[in-house]
Design a protein around this motif. Structure first.
Motif, PDB file in Angstrom:
ATOM      1  N   UNK A 104      30.535  25.028  32.019  1.00 39.25           N
ATOM      2  CA  UNK A 104      29.359  24.405  32.215  1.00 39.25           C
ATOM      3  C   UNK A 104      29.038  25.621  30.864  1.00 39.25           C
ATOM      4  N   UNK A 105      29.231  27.048  30.929  1.00 39.53           N
ATOM      5  CA  UNK A 105      28.768  27.844  29.890  1.00 39.53           C
ATOM      6  C   UNK A 105      29.487  27.528  28.518  1.00 39.53           C
ATOM      7  N   UNK A 106      30.396  27.479  28.080  1.00 42.55           N
ATOM      8  CA  UNK A 106      31.316  27.357  26.770  1.00 42.55           C
ATOM      9  C   UNK A 106      30.445  26.187  26.611  1.00 42.55           C
ATOM     10  N   UNK A 107      30.364  25.296  27.505  1.00 42.47           N
ATOM     11  CA  UNK A 107      30.048  23.300  26.692  1.00 42.47           C
ATOM     12  C   UNK A 107      28.581  23.411  26.434  1.00 42.47           C
ATOM     13  N   UNK A 108      27.530  24.961  26.706  1.00 48.50           N
ATOM     14  CA  UNK A 108      26.204  24.816  26.365  1.00 48.50           C
ATOM     15  C   UNK A 108      26.446  25.124  25.235  1.00 48.50           C
ATOM     16  N   UNK A 109      27.068  26.637  24.440  1.00 48.77           N
ATOM     17  CA  UNK A 109      27.275  27.206  23.466  1.00 48.77           C
ATOM     18  C   UNK A 109      28.112  25.929  22.873  1.00 48.77           C
ATOM     19  N   UNK A 110      28.496  25.238  22.687  1.00 48.18           N
ATOM     20  CA  UNK A 110      29.098  24.134  21.675  1.00 48.18           C
ATOM     21  C   UNK A 110      28.420  23.280  21.255  1.00 48.18           C
TER      22      UNK A 110
END
Length: 306
Positions: A104-110
């Motif tokens: 979830x954190x990675x997708x938000x950053x992308x």
């Protein structure tokens, strides 16, 4: 007396796990609230992501407490070997939650980098940077504090919780770099830090899951430990050789099956005494061993001549 002492150690281990878990919950709640406020007022997506990670640790700690409680249940008719593997189940659940948080954190950053959420990257405030530094110090201390307790009671679930703290500390390092870079004129570093955080969290989740699975599928002890068990068994008077030894991890505990050879002409009572001494020797020198089963093979005259 030995049995009572063993039960007391198990009880003390459970109490220590519960105490560490309560300390973890209080600190994580306080820290996550502070980081969330710092992220919102400081306009830092990385710090908000870091706050979510800290908040998820509270839920994971509750899972640890439940796992320790269930693993501590005594043997019963349907579970004659006890419930030790419930700690492995708790560790596997923690690993899955940790991985989900990282994704979830990675997708938000992308999304922020790609501009798919309609927002532009803002320059984070100084309060976000202060929160990142404070988080690194607190979470790294929590890692070592929880890790020491996990090693003392040999708890996989508590160790998994320790790695939650370490991954949070690493994510705060990424947040600090991202926030600092953004304040120096490179705003994209803040969401980029979220992606780096995702990688750190994913690695920790995989390691925790692998360890829990190894303990679930009866993985053997390491070769050095097995060799030490052999040496202690051979030190018992009357043991001629070790014919076979097998070990298996059962949650945080170890089961040992060992075949020893003794003089073939010994009386049954004497052979039993030797087996009992080997049994006690292994369990006394290796606290993680829950039970040691000893089988005695006779050494015939022809074997001794060979």
């Amino acid at each position: 007396m030995k049995r009572i002492t063993g039960l007391k150690k198990e009880k003390d281990g459970k109490s220590l796990a519960m105490h560490v878990s309560m300390v973890s919950i209080v600190i994580n709640l306080t820290l996550s609230a502070f980081k969330l406020a710092a992220g919102m007022f400081g306009h830092s997506g990385a710090m908000i992501s870091d706050a979510v990670h800290s908040a998820s640790d509270v839920f994971s700690t509750f899972i640890v407490m439940i796992g320790v409680q269930l693993a501590d249940k005594k043997s019963d008719k349907e579970h004659p070997y006890g419930h030790d593997r419930m700690e492995c189940v708790a560790s596997a659940i923690l690993a899955s939650l940790l991985m989900a948080t990282g994704v979830v954190i990675g997708i938000t950053g992308i999304k922020v980098i790609a501009g798919q959420n309609g927002k532009t990257a803002e320059i984070p405030g100084l309060v976000a940077l202060v929160a990142a530094v404070l988080s690194i110090v607190v979470k790294e201390w929590m890692y070592w504090y929880t890790r020491a307790a996990a090693k003392k009671i040999n708890s996989g679930a508590v160790m998994a919780d320790a790695w939650h703290h370490r991954s949070d500390a690493l994510s705060s390092v990424g947040a600090m770099i991202g926030i600092g870079g953004a304040r120096m004129g490179i705003p994209v570093l803040d969401p980029l830090a979220s992606i780096v955080i995702c990688i750190f969290i994913g690695k920790a989740a995989i390691d925790i899951f692998r360890d829990s699975m190894n303990k679930m599928i009866d993985k053997s002890c390491d070769e050095d430990t097995v060799q030490k068990m052999k040496d202690f068994a051979m030190s018992v008077m009357g043991v001629k050789r070790i014919d076979d030894i097998r070990t298996r991890m059962f949650g945080a505990k170890v089961y040992v099956d060992i075949e020893i050879a003794a003089e073939g002409k010994l009386e049954l009572v004497r052979s039993h005494e030797i087996a009992e001494k080997v049994h006690l020797c292994i369990e006394e020198h290796f606290p993680d061993v829950k039970h040691c089963m000893v089988h005695v093979n006779p050494v015939l005259d022809m074997d001794e001549n060979d």
